[in-house]
Design a protein around this motif. Structure first.
Motif, short mmCIF file in Angstrom:
data_model
loop_
_atom_site.label_atom_id
_atom_site.label_comp_id
_atom_site.label_asym_id
_atom_site.label_seq_id
_atom_site.Cartn_x
_atom_site.Cartn_y
_atom_site.Cartn_z
N GLN A 289 -0.78 -10.64 -6.23
CA GLN A 289 0.61 -10.89 -5.82
C GLN A 289 1.48 -9.69 -6.21
O GLN A 289 1.45 -9.25 -7.35
CB GLN A 289 1.15 -12.15 -6.50
CG GLN A 289 0.38 -13.41 -6.19
CD GLN A 289 0.36 -13.74 -4.71
OE1 GLN A 289 1.33 -13.53 -4.00
NE2 GLN A 289 -0.77 -14.23 -4.23
N ALA B 25 12.14 -11.01 -6.64
CA ALA B 25 11.53 -12.22 -6.10
C ALA B 25 10.48 -12.73 -7.09
O ALA B 25 9.84 -11.95 -7.80
CB ALA B 25 10.89 -11.94 -4.75
N PHE B 26 10.31 -14.05 -7.14
CA PHE B 26 9.30 -14.59 -8.05
C PHE B 26 8.70 -15.86 -7.47
O PHE B 26 9.27 -16.52 -6.61
CB PHE B 26 9.91 -14.87 -9.43
CG PHE B 26 10.87 -16.04 -9.46
CD1 PHE B 26 10.44 -17.31 -9.76
CD2 PHE B 26 12.22 -15.83 -9.19
CE1 PHE B 26 11.33 -18.38 -9.79
CE2 PHE B 26 13.11 -16.89 -9.22
CZ PHE B 26 12.67 -18.16 -9.52
N GLU B 27 7.54 -16.17 -7.97
CA GLU B 27 6.83 -17.40 -7.61
C GLU B 27 6.70 -18.25 -8.85
O GLU B 27 6.34 -17.74 -9.93
CB GLU B 27 5.44 -17.06 -7.05
CG GLU B 27 4.49 -18.24 -6.94
CD GLU B 27 3.07 -17.81 -6.66
OE1 GLU B 27 2.13 -18.34 -7.29
OE2 GLU B 27 2.89 -16.91 -5.81
N HIS C 181 4.77 -9.75 -6.35
CA HIS C 181 6.02 -10.20 -6.95
C HIS C 181 5.77 -10.80 -8.33
O HIS C 181 4.62 -10.93 -8.77
CB HIS C 181 6.70 -11.24 -6.05
CG HIS C 181 5.77 -12.32 -5.58
ND1 HIS C 181 5.32 -12.41 -4.28
CD2 HIS C 181 5.18 -13.34 -6.24
CE1 HIS C 181 4.51 -13.43 -4.16
NE2 HIS C 181 4.40 -14.02 -5.34
N CYS D 42 5.54 -13.68 -11.24
CA CYS D 42 5.02 -15.05 -11.28
C CYS D 42 5.40 -15.67 -12.62
O CYS D 42 5.26 -15.03 -13.67
CB CYS D 42 3.51 -15.07 -11.12
SG CYS D 42 2.92 -14.35 -9.55
N THR E 154 4.49 -20.57 -10.70
CA THR E 154 3.09 -20.96 -10.69
C THR E 154 2.85 -22.16 -11.60
O THR E 154 2.04 -23.03 -11.29
CB THR E 154 2.20 -19.78 -11.13
OG1 THR E 154 2.49 -18.66 -10.30
CG2 THR E 154 0.74 -20.13 -11.03
#
Length: 308
Positions: free
Chosen positions: A182, A158-160, A184, A186, A162
């Motif tokens: 976090q 999973a990733f965000e 996960h 980024c 940014t």
């Protein structure tokens, strides 16, 4: 970027039409088209077909897009839609779409509407009851994620996204503290004149891994995975490493190592905080609810922490 001979461009467009021309491309539709982030060969056949067929191409920079289209032997009417006029320009495009035109939108490089303009335009088109059709393709985000090896962390990848961190020092430090919390991955973007500041800001994350990609898909592409603490040194190793646009993947935070009790350092920290306010049995029970750790192991660990 190497421009292909113009004598090859007509046959290239014909090939695109042969492969994708049978799909329905409705009128009154905005086609959101991904374009190469560096290597012109990363254009899709479907993108070529649509760019050759639409009534106009809306774009972030008309000069850049005109040169891009000429590289493929194409020439279309261009409409300027960038971050400073996107809201106003969207009204004109909506009117043209409502009249039955097909219009493509491209940013300077990559997939529109992610970090580049395009999201406001798509919102206006959708709000007007008209259709947006995505044509996927090049993206620095997915390109770097695909080689970052996130599964090595034994977690779901999973990733965000940014994007760019704040330019001001205090706001940037606050953003990095949020990233540090976090669990996960980024994905960050950075310009060459600010990469040193970002590297210094990430240094306190120590041995947390980061994959840095510079000039992705271009002749001097550079990709490296290293601890955050080593990023300034990696930049210092060559003057060329400060040139070009940067994409970075901050890897997931690895689980805290377990102590002899089998409980992680984070679980023991929570248990210690609870024991400052609660009896041993209550602290162990609540810690189990918070962390998911076994209650019996927490109770034994709590007894060991309790003063005689």
């Amino acid at each position: 970027m190497v421009t292909p001979p113009l004598s090859l461009a007509p046959s290239l467009v014909q090939t695109a039409q042969a492969f994708v021309g049978e799909q329905h491309y409705p009128a009154a539709t905005l086609y959101v088209v991904a374009t190469p982030i560096g290597n012109l060969g990363d254009i899709s056949l479907r993108a070529l077909h649509v760019l050759a067929s639409v009534d106009a191409v809306a774009c972030e920079d008309t000069r850049h897009t005109a040169a891009l289209l000429r590289s493929y032997g194409l020439e279309r009417p261009l409409l300027a839609v960038h971050e400073h006029n996107e809201a106003q320009a969207a009204d004109g495009i909506v009117r043209r779409l409502a009249a039955g035109e097909r219009i493509a939108y491209v940013s300077d490089a990559g997939t529109p509407g992610i970090s580049d303009p395009g999201s406001r335009l798509c919102h206006a088109v959708t709000e007007a009851g008209l259709r947006c059709m995505p044509l996927p393709g090049a993206s620095s985000i997915t390109a770097l994620l695909s080689v970052a090896g996130l599964s090595l962390a034994d977690q779901a990848p999973a990733f965000e996204f940014t994007g760019f961190l704040p330019a001001k020092g205090s706001a940037r430090q606050a953003a990095v503290r949020r990233l540090a919390a976090q669990p996960h991955a980024c994905v960050l973007l950075e310009a060459p004149h600010r990469i040193d500041a970002l590297a210094q800001a990430l240094t306190p994350l120590g041995d947390r891994w980061v994959t840095v990609g510079r000039e992705l898909t271009k002749q001097f592409e550079d990709i490296a995975t290293l601890p955050c603490a080593g990023l300034p040194g990696w930049l210092d190793a060559s003057a060329n490493r400060r040139r070009g646009e940067f994409t970075l993947v901050l890897h997931p935070q690895l689980p805290s190592p377990a102590d002899a009790s089998g409980l992680s350092a984070e679980t023991m920290r929570v248990l210690g905080l609870l024991m400052q306010e609660l009896p041993v049995k209550s602290a162990a029970r609540l810690c189990a609810d918070i962390t998911g750790a076994p209650r019996n192991a927490l109770y034994q660990a709590a007894l060991g922490l309790k003063p005689d």
